[in-house]
Design a protein around this motif. Sequence first.
Motif, PDB file in Angstrom:
ATOM      1  N   LEU A 186       0.812  -1.228   0.000  1.00  0.00           N
ATOM      2  CA  LEU A 186       0.000   0.000   0.000  1.00  0.00           C
ATOM      3  C   LEU A 186       0.838   1.268   0.000  1.00  0.00           C
ATOM      4  N   LYS A 187       2.137   1.131   0.050  1.00  0.00           N
ATOM      5  CA  LYS A 187       3.011   2.302   0.103  1.00  0.00           C
ATOM      6  C   LYS A 187       2.783   3.286  -1.050  1.00  0.00           C
ATOM      7  N   PRO A 188       2.479   2.803  -2.289  1.00  0.00           N
ATOM      8  CA  PRO A 188       2.233   3.771  -3.379  1.00  0.00           C
ATOM      9  C   PRO A 188       1.066   4.729  -3.117  1.00  0.00           C
ATOM     10  N   LEU A 189       0.225   4.383  -2.120  1.00  0.00           N
ATOM     11  CA  LEU A 189      -0.885   5.296  -1.788  1.00  0.00           C
ATOM     12  C   LEU A 189      -0.377   6.663  -1.364  1.00  0.00           C
ATOM     13  N   LEU A 190       0.784   6.704  -0.740  1.00  0.00           N
ATOM     14  CA  LEU A 190       1.355   7.988  -0.287  1.00  0.00           C
ATOM     15  C   LEU A 190       1.582   8.918  -1.482  1.00  0.00           C
ATOM     16  N   TYR A 191       2.131   8.326  -2.533  1.00  0.00           N
ATOM     17  CA  TYR A 191       2.373   9.152  -3.719  1.00  0.00           C
ATOM     18  C   TYR A 191       1.068   9.524  -4.420  1.00  0.00           C
ATOM     19  N   MET A 192       0.069   8.624  -4.333  1.00  0.00           N
ATOM     20  CA  MET A 192      -1.250   8.939  -4.905  1.00  0.00           C
ATOM     21  C   MET A 192      -1.878  10.138  -4.204  1.00  0.00           C
ATOM     22  N   PHE A 193      -1.749  10.192  -2.884  1.00  0.00           N
ATOM     23  CA  PHE A 193      -2.264  11.349  -2.148  1.00  0.00           C
ATOM     24  C   PHE A 193      -1.585  12.641  -2.600  1.00  0.00           C
ATOM     25  N   ARG A 194      -0.276  12.543  -2.895  1.00  0.00           N
ATOM     26  CA  ARG A 194       0.463  13.727  -3.344  1.00  0.00           C
ATOM     27  C   ARG A 194      -0.034  14.183  -4.727  1.00  0.00           C
ATOM     28  N   LEU A 195      -0.295  13.214  -5.604  1.00  0.00           N
ATOM     29  CA  LEU A 195      -0.822  13.560  -6.928  1.00  0.00           C
ATOM     30  C   LEU A 195      -2.228  14.154  -6.836  1.00  0.00           C
ATOM     31  N   GLU A 223     -17.444  31.868  -5.536  1.00  0.00           N
ATOM     32  CA  GLU A 223     -16.163  31.194  -5.718  1.00  0.00           C
ATOM     33  C   GLU A 223     -16.191  29.788  -5.105  1.00  0.00           C
ATOM     34  N   LYS A 224     -15.616  28.811  -5.819  1.00  0.00           N
ATOM     35  CA  LYS A 224     -15.587  27.419  -5.356  1.00  0.00           C
ATOM     36  C   LYS A 224     -14.161  26.903  -5.140  1.00  0.00           C
ATOM     37  N   TYR A 225     -13.155  27.771  -5.256  1.00  0.00           N
ATOM     38  CA  TYR A 225     -11.770  27.287  -5.172  1.00  0.00           C
ATOM     39  C   TYR A 225     -11.382  26.885  -3.747  1.00  0.00           C
ATOM     40  N   ARG A 226     -12.052  27.466  -2.735  1.00  0.00           N
ATOM     41  CA  ARG A 226     -11.677  27.181  -1.341  1.00  0.00           C
ATOM     42  C   ARG A 226     -11.822  25.697  -1.020  1.00  0.00           C
ATOM     43  N   PHE A 227     -12.863  25.072  -1.552  1.00  0.00           N
ATOM     44  CA  PHE A 227     -13.057  23.635  -1.321  1.00  0.00           C
ATOM     45  C   PHE A 227     -11.867  22.834  -1.823  1.00  0.00           C
ATOM     46  N   TRP A 228     -11.359  23.181  -3.013  1.00  0.00           N
ATOM     47  CA  TRP A 228     -10.250  22.426  -3.605  1.00  0.00           C
ATOM     48  C   TRP A 228      -8.943  22.673  -2.874  1.00  0.00           C
ATOM     49  N   VAL A 229      -8.741  23.865  -2.322  1.00  0.00           N
ATOM     50  CA  VAL A 229      -7.561  24.131  -1.500  1.00  0.00           C
ATOM     51  C   VAL A 229      -7.598  23.280  -0.234  1.00  0.00           C
ATOM     52  N   LEU A 230      -8.769  23.213   0.412  1.00  0.00           N
ATOM     53  CA  LEU A 230      -8.915  22.401   1.616  1.00  0.00           C
ATOM     54  C   LEU A 230      -8.724  20.915   1.306  1.00  0.00           C
ATOM     55  N   LEU A 231      -9.242  20.487   0.125  1.00  0.00           N
ATOM     56  CA  LEU A 231      -9.084  19.086  -0.266  1.00  0.00           C
ATOM     57  C   LEU A 231      -7.610  18.751  -0.488  1.00  0.00           C
ATOM     58  N   GLY A 244      -5.075  20.246   0.931  1.00  0.00           N
ATOM     59  CA  GLY A 244      -4.470  20.188   2.270  1.00  0.00           C
ATOM     60  C   GLY A 244      -4.770  18.887   2.980  1.00  0.00           C
ATOM     61  N   LEU A 245      -5.987  18.366   2.792  1.00  0.00           N
ATOM     62  CA  LEU A 245      -6.371  17.104   3.415  1.00  0.00           C
ATOM     63  C   LEU A 245      -5.536  15.945   2.868  1.00  0.00           C
ATOM     64  N   PHE A 246      -5.329  15.901   1.573  1.00  0.00           N
ATOM     65  CA  PHE A 246      -4.513  14.838   0.971  1.00  0.00           C
ATOM     66  C   PHE A 246      -3.062  14.900   1.472  1.00  0.00           C
ATOM     67  N   LEU A 247      -2.511  16.103   1.563  1.00  0.00           N
ATOM     68  CA  LEU A 247      -1.130  16.252   2.050  1.00  0.00           C
ATOM     69  C   LEU A 247      -1.025  15.852   3.517  1.00  0.00           C
ATOM     70  N   LEU A 248      -2.062  16.189   4.293  1.00  0.00           N
ATOM     71  CA  LEU A 248      -2.061  15.810   5.701  1.00  0.00           C
ATOM     72  C   LEU A 248      -2.128  14.282   5.861  1.00  0.00           C
ATOM     73  N   LEU A 249      -2.952  13.632   5.049  1.00  0.00           N
ATOM     74  CA  LEU A 249      -3.038  12.171   5.092  1.00  0.00           C
ATOM     75  C   LEU A 249      -1.703  11.535   4.731  1.00  0.00           C
ATOM     76  N   GLU A 250      -1.048  12.078   3.717  1.00  0.00           N
ATOM     77  CA  GLU A 250       0.259  11.543   3.333  1.00  0.00           C
ATOM     78  C   GLU A 250       1.258  11.686   4.480  1.00  0.00           C
ATOM     79  N   PHE A 251       1.264  12.847   5.108  1.00  0.00           N
ATOM     80  CA  PHE A 251       2.207  13.104   6.206  1.00  0.00           C
ATOM     81  C   PHE A 251       1.948  12.169   7.386  1.00  0.00           C
TER      82      PHE A 251
END
Length: 334
Positions: free
Chosen positions: A55-64, A306-314, A316-323
């Motif tokens: 499952l290690k490749p999941l980390l890179y998937m979160f980054r993408l 504006e709808k960009y705030r949702f995507w910024v938070l998303l 951030g969530l992916f990067l936090l999960l990776e970390f």
Amino acid sequence: MLSNFEFHSPEFLWLFILIPLLAIWFFFSRKKESAQLTISSIKGFKGSNSFLPKLKPLLYMFRLLAFSALIIALARPRNVAVSKKTKTNRGIDIVMAIDVSASMLAKDLQPNRLEALKRVATDFVNRRPNDRIGIVVYAGESFTQTPITSDKSIIKRTISEIKWGQLDGGTAIGMGLGSAVNRLKESKAKSKVIILLTDGVNNSGFVDPRTATELAKELNIKVYTIGIGTNGMAPFPWAKDPRTGQLSFRNQQVEIDEELLKFIAKETEGRYFRATNNSKLKAIYDEIDKLEKTKIEEFKYYNYTEKYRFWVLLAGLFLLLEFLLKNTLFKSFI
């Protein structure tokens, strides 16, 4: 829903081209990210059945995924609500003065002059949604069929009901023009227009056409005059069968007082037209429609969500999960 959606900066979406390139780079460099030990044999080591290394490749998937969400945020997705406000700067009041004498049943236009006119006049009304229109009919005398109104359904119904035989015989051009002028004298519109149509000469009525022209000129009413009828001979109604009510026709010389019609148009700063067939009659009304246009301003008001705030938070969530996963569950494998 989608019709109100847009990207403010869609050029950033080109960055999605990098996603497959980054995925390929990760695939070929994934082995270098883990420490390696080279030994001659692994027989002395106990095998592990853990699925975590897989499952290690999941980390890179979160980054993408985080990178993809940031690209969408940079493109500024938003919903657009558009409201419109229309302002009419210059309204036009129009009176159509229509000859309904017996000669309007002549068949040089199809099916006859009167029916051809009714079709063209109805089309003209459909193209004047912002103007008020009135109808005056005349033969040996004249009267107002419909006062000036903005209700186009009334105007079109009035036109459809116009027929020969409503008035005494003859052609009272002066009275037709005078009645039309009378309809417009109290008008507050900035532009006042009369479309006067006839197929003959002034031979009836007690109003001199030149006098009616002077009244129109004093009231700043522009008159477009139309002479309808072919050049030369045309089949005119001659007699009516008292038993069947059918009309009989015979060829007669077409006589139109073009000199008078040109005088009326020139004195009131209008124009004179001659309609010798159906297509020319339609072209005349098309020309008048172009000459007399109501000026309209349309204001559009845009409200953006504006709808960009949702995507910024998303992202951030992916990067936090990776970390978190990198420093907890997968820590021993990195």
